[in-house]
Design a protein around this motif. Structure first.
Motif, PDB file in Angstrom:
ATOM      1  N   GLN A 197       0.724  -1.202   0.035  1.00  0.00           N
ATOM      2  CA  GLN A 197      -0.031   0.041  -0.065  1.00  0.00           C
ATOM      3  C   GLN A 197       0.938   1.235  -0.050  1.00  0.00           C
ATOM      4  O   GLN A 197       2.013   1.462   0.703  1.00  0.00           O
ATOM      5  CB  GLN A 197      -0.803  -0.232   1.394  1.00  0.00           C
ATOM      6  CG  GLN A 197      -2.174   0.648   1.345  1.00  0.00           C
ATOM      7  CD  GLN A 197      -2.744   0.876   2.803  1.00  0.00           C
ATOM      8  OE1 GLN A 197      -2.108   0.147   3.646  1.00  0.00           O
ATOM      9  NE2 GLN A 197      -3.239   1.742   2.984  1.00  0.00           N
ATOM     10  N   PRO A 198       0.396   2.425  -0.673  1.00  0.00           N
ATOM     11  CA  PRO A 198       1.380   3.520  -0.712  1.00  0.00           C
ATOM     12  C   PRO A 198       1.841   3.866   0.501  1.00  0.00           C
ATOM     13  O   PRO A 198       2.988   4.379   0.766  1.00  0.00           O
ATOM     14  CB  PRO A 198       0.621   4.615  -1.480  1.00  0.00           C
ATOM     15  CG  PRO A 198      -0.413   3.818  -2.091  1.00  0.00           C
ATOM     16  CD  PRO A 198      -0.528   2.355  -1.447  1.00  0.00           C
ATOM     17  N   GLU A 199       1.020   3.967   1.462  1.00  0.00           N
ATOM     18  CA  GLU A 199       1.340   4.438   2.840  1.00  0.00           C
ATOM     19  C   GLU A 199       2.683   3.581   3.506  1.00  0.00           C
ATOM     20  O   GLU A 199       3.510   4.055   4.378  1.00  0.00           O
ATOM     21  CB  GLU A 199       0.302   4.445   3.885  1.00  0.00           C
ATOM     22  CG  GLU A 199      -0.802   5.510   3.800  1.00  0.00           C
ATOM     23  CD  GLU A 199      -1.650   5.343   2.543  1.00  0.00           C
ATOM     24  OE1 GLU A 199      -1.732   4.256   1.809  1.00  0.00           O
ATOM     25  OE2 GLU A 199      -2.690   6.193   2.273  1.00  0.00           O
ATOM     26  N   VAL A 200       2.114   2.212   3.252  1.00  0.00           N
ATOM     27  CA  VAL A 200       3.318   1.364   3.854  1.00  0.00           C
ATOM     28  C   VAL A 200       4.765   1.545   3.217  1.00  0.00           C
ATOM     29  O   VAL A 200       5.962   1.402   3.952  1.00  0.00           O
ATOM     30  CB  VAL A 200       3.003   0.072   3.975  1.00  0.00           C
ATOM     31  CG1 VAL A 200       3.859  -0.905   4.614  1.00  0.00           C
ATOM     32  CG2 VAL A 200       1.718  -0.156   4.575  1.00  0.00           C
ATOM     33  N   LEU A 201       4.527   1.858   1.827  1.00  0.00           N
ATOM     34  CA  LEU A 201       5.946   2.315   1.283  1.00  0.00           C
ATOM     35  C   LEU A 201       6.662   3.371   2.019  1.00  0.00           C
ATOM     36  O   LEU A 201       7.938   3.559   1.571  1.00  0.00           O
ATOM     37  CB  LEU A 201       5.692   2.454  -0.275  1.00  0.00           C
ATOM     38  CG  LEU A 201       5.323   1.067  -1.094  1.00  0.00           C
ATOM     39  CD1 LEU A 201       4.798   1.588  -2.526  1.00  0.00           C
ATOM     40  CD2 LEU A 201       6.481   0.197  -1.220  1.00  0.00           C
ATOM     41  N   ARG A 202       6.348   4.086   2.598  1.00  0.00           N
ATOM     42  CA  ARG A 202       6.675   5.434   3.067  1.00  0.00           C
ATOM     43  C   ARG A 202       7.358   5.032   4.681  1.00  0.00           C
ATOM     44  O   ARG A 202       8.131   5.969   5.177  1.00  0.00           O
ATOM     45  CB  ARG A 202       5.714   6.494   3.254  1.00  0.00           C
ATOM     46  CG  ARG A 202       4.937   6.878   2.081  1.00  0.00           C
ATOM     47  CD  ARG A 202       5.905   7.947   1.055  1.00  0.00           C
ATOM     48  NE  ARG A 202       5.859   9.139   1.596  1.00  0.00           N
ATOM     49  CZ  ARG A 202       4.818  10.017   0.808  1.00  0.00           C
ATOM     50  NH1 ARG A 202       4.327   9.432   0.004  1.00  0.00           N
ATOM     51  NH2 ARG A 202       5.059  11.137   1.065  1.00  0.00           N
ATOM     52  N   GLU A 203       6.995   3.920   4.863  1.00  0.00           N
ATOM     53  CA  GLU A 203       7.792   3.497   6.280  1.00  0.00           C
ATOM     54  C   GLU A 203       9.213   2.737   5.926  1.00  0.00           C
ATOM     55  O   GLU A 203       9.314   2.182   4.811  1.00  0.00           O
ATOM     56  CB  GLU A 203       6.809   2.322   6.859  1.00  0.00           C
ATOM     57  CG  GLU A 203       5.367   2.826   7.284  1.00  0.00           C
ATOM     58  CD  GLU A 203       4.708   1.894   8.222  1.00  0.00           C
ATOM     59  OE1 GLU A 203       4.746   1.961   9.357  1.00  0.00           O
ATOM     60  OE2 GLU A 203       3.787   1.498   7.497  1.00  0.00           O
ATOM     61  N   PRO A 204       9.871   2.748   7.094  1.00  0.00           N
ATOM     62  CA  PRO A 204      11.265   2.343   6.670  1.00  0.00           C
ATOM     63  C   PRO A 204      11.401   0.880   6.012  1.00  0.00           C
ATOM     64  O   PRO A 204      10.891   0.052   6.653  1.00  0.00           O
ATOM     65  CB  PRO A 204      12.036   2.249   7.909  1.00  0.00           C
ATOM     66  CG  PRO A 204      11.026   2.777   8.983  1.00  0.00           C
ATOM     67  CD  PRO A 204       9.662   3.139   8.372  1.00  0.00           C
ATOM     68  N   ARG A 205      12.003   0.714   5.044  1.00  0.00           N
ATOM     69  CA  ARG A 205      12.212  -0.659   4.448  1.00  0.00           C
ATOM     70  C   ARG A 205      13.156  -1.764   5.308  1.00  0.00           C
ATOM     71  O   ARG A 205      12.366  -2.875   5.534  1.00  0.00           O
ATOM     72  CB  ARG A 205      13.006  -0.513   3.092  1.00  0.00           C
ATOM     73  CG  ARG A 205      13.295  -1.652   2.494  1.00  0.00           C
ATOM     74  CD  ARG A 205      12.547  -1.960   1.467  1.00  0.00           C
ATOM     75  NE  ARG A 205      12.703  -3.118   0.930  1.00  0.00           N
ATOM     76  CZ  ARG A 205      12.921  -3.555  -0.416  1.00  0.00           C
ATOM     77  NH1 ARG A 205      12.896  -2.454  -1.225  1.00  0.00           N
ATOM     78  NH2 ARG A 205      13.199  -4.794  -0.984  1.00  0.00           N
ATOM     79  N   LEU A 206      13.872  -1.016   6.040  1.00  0.00           N
ATOM     80  CA  LEU A 206      14.326  -1.721   7.012  1.00  0.00           C
ATOM     81  C   LEU A 206      13.487  -2.492   8.275  1.00  0.00           C
ATOM     82  O   LEU A 206      13.904  -3.441   8.724  1.00  0.00           O
ATOM     83  CB  LEU A 206      15.399  -0.835   7.761  1.00  0.00           C
ATOM     84  CG  LEU A 206      16.588  -1.529   8.600  1.00  0.00           C
ATOM     85  CD1 LEU A 206      17.421  -2.197   7.605  1.00  0.00           C
ATOM     86  CD2 LEU A 206      17.444  -0.242   9.478  1.00  0.00           C
ATOM     87  N   ALA A 207      12.371  -1.878   8.422  1.00  0.00           N
ATOM     88  CA  ALA A 207      11.645  -2.317   9.496  1.00  0.00           C
ATOM     89  C   ALA A 207      10.605  -3.344   8.810  1.00  0.00           C
ATOM     90  O   ALA A 207       9.733  -3.875   9.562  1.00  0.00           O
ATOM     91  CB  ALA A 207      10.837  -1.134   9.947  1.00  0.00           C
TER      92      ALA A 207
END
Ligand code: GLN
Length: 283
Positions: A197-207
């Protein structure tokens, strides 16, 4: 313009961008600006908003229209009744993770002075909530990301939680033994990380990124945790949909006992809990 009119226009614009709860998000953004409860705003056809309020609202709305997560725009999330500050350095705490945290608090209830390790702490939501609920516990928050740890430190200070911090790759600098190790590690398969989801893509990939099959962290934690647990100590982890069997298998093959899977509010397998009794502890 009245709140009701402004919100109607904003919700329409958000819906056009595919935002899942456009009316709710619009009212939460306006509530953030005006400090008036969201529901009152949605029904308010009388109040005339000040130009300055409308301007501030429009600038927050513009961010949300780019699908920036609402929680990053508002900067806070309520988790276990505490307000955690969040920004793009950390994963946004999810309601399901409260269940994992509650399970830990219950296990620690009759334990005097337990030592707890929260691995991949991110915002610190799990470890800090445990520390606040169990004043006798000695809780360590650990993360590989210096940025995340800075956010966790800020949250601990804001919420008045006395916790310790460790920066490192999982158990790299851990100084156990711990009575309880808890983690919500990254568990999304790497290839799925591109289609979130676009929102989740803004969260740190590392996490988020749990390696090829999403299980990299479970493999390492199941293998390495026994050396850092006191005998009879607990391991609690959040898991992704469809990962329960593989994770149970990893736990039992690494000597854990009493391994159980628990479901979340949506009836999806979401947590595992297991115990480690060291071979010496059995004698
Ligand atoms: N422990 C944090 C949370 O549950 C961060 C988890 C992570 O970064 N994978 O929100």
């Amino acid at each position: 313009m009245t709140p009701c009119q402004l919100l109607r226009n904003a919700a329409r614009a958000l819906a056009q961008q595919g935002v899942p709860d456009p009316a709710v998000d619009a009212s939460l953004l306006l509530s953030h600006v005006t400090h008036i409860p969201p529901l009152s705003l949605r029904l308010d056809m009388d109040t005339l908003l000040a130009d300055e309020e409308i301007r501030r609202f429009e600038s927050l709305l513009a961010r949300r229209l780019t699908r920036e997560p609402l929680q990053y725009i508002l900067s806070t999330v309520l988790f276990m009744g505490h307000e955690f500050r969040v920004d793009p350095r950390v994963l946004i705490p999810r309601p399901e993770t409260e269940l994992l945290t509650e399970m830990a608090i219950q296990l620690l209830e009759n334990h005097p002075g337990p030592r707890v390790l929260d691995l991949c702490t991110g915002s610190g939501c799990i470890g800090i909530s445990i520390a606040l609920a169990c004043p006798g516990a000695r809780v360590t928050l650990s993360d590989i990301s210096e940025d995340a740890l800075a956010a966790a430190k800020n949250n601990a200070a804001q919420l008045g939680a006395e916790v310790e911090f460790l920066q490192g790759d999982l158990f790299e600098h851990a100084q156990g033994p711990y009575d309880l190790i808890i983690s919500n590690p990254p568990y999304i398969p790497a290839s799925d990380c591109l289609n979130l989801q676009p929102e989740v893509l803004r969260e740190p990939r590392l996490a988020l990124d749990g390696g090829c099959d999403g299980l990299d962290f479970y493999r390492r934690i199941a293998r390495e945790a026994p050396a850092h647990l006191s005998s009879g100590g607990w391991l609690l982890m959040e898991i992704g949909d469809g990962q329960s069997e593989a994770v149970l298998q990893l736990l039992t093959s690494n000597g854990f006992t009493d391994a159980h899977v628990y479901r979340d509010y949506q009836q999806l397998d979401r947590m595992v809990r297991a115990r480690y009794v060291s071979p010496e502890g059995l004698c």
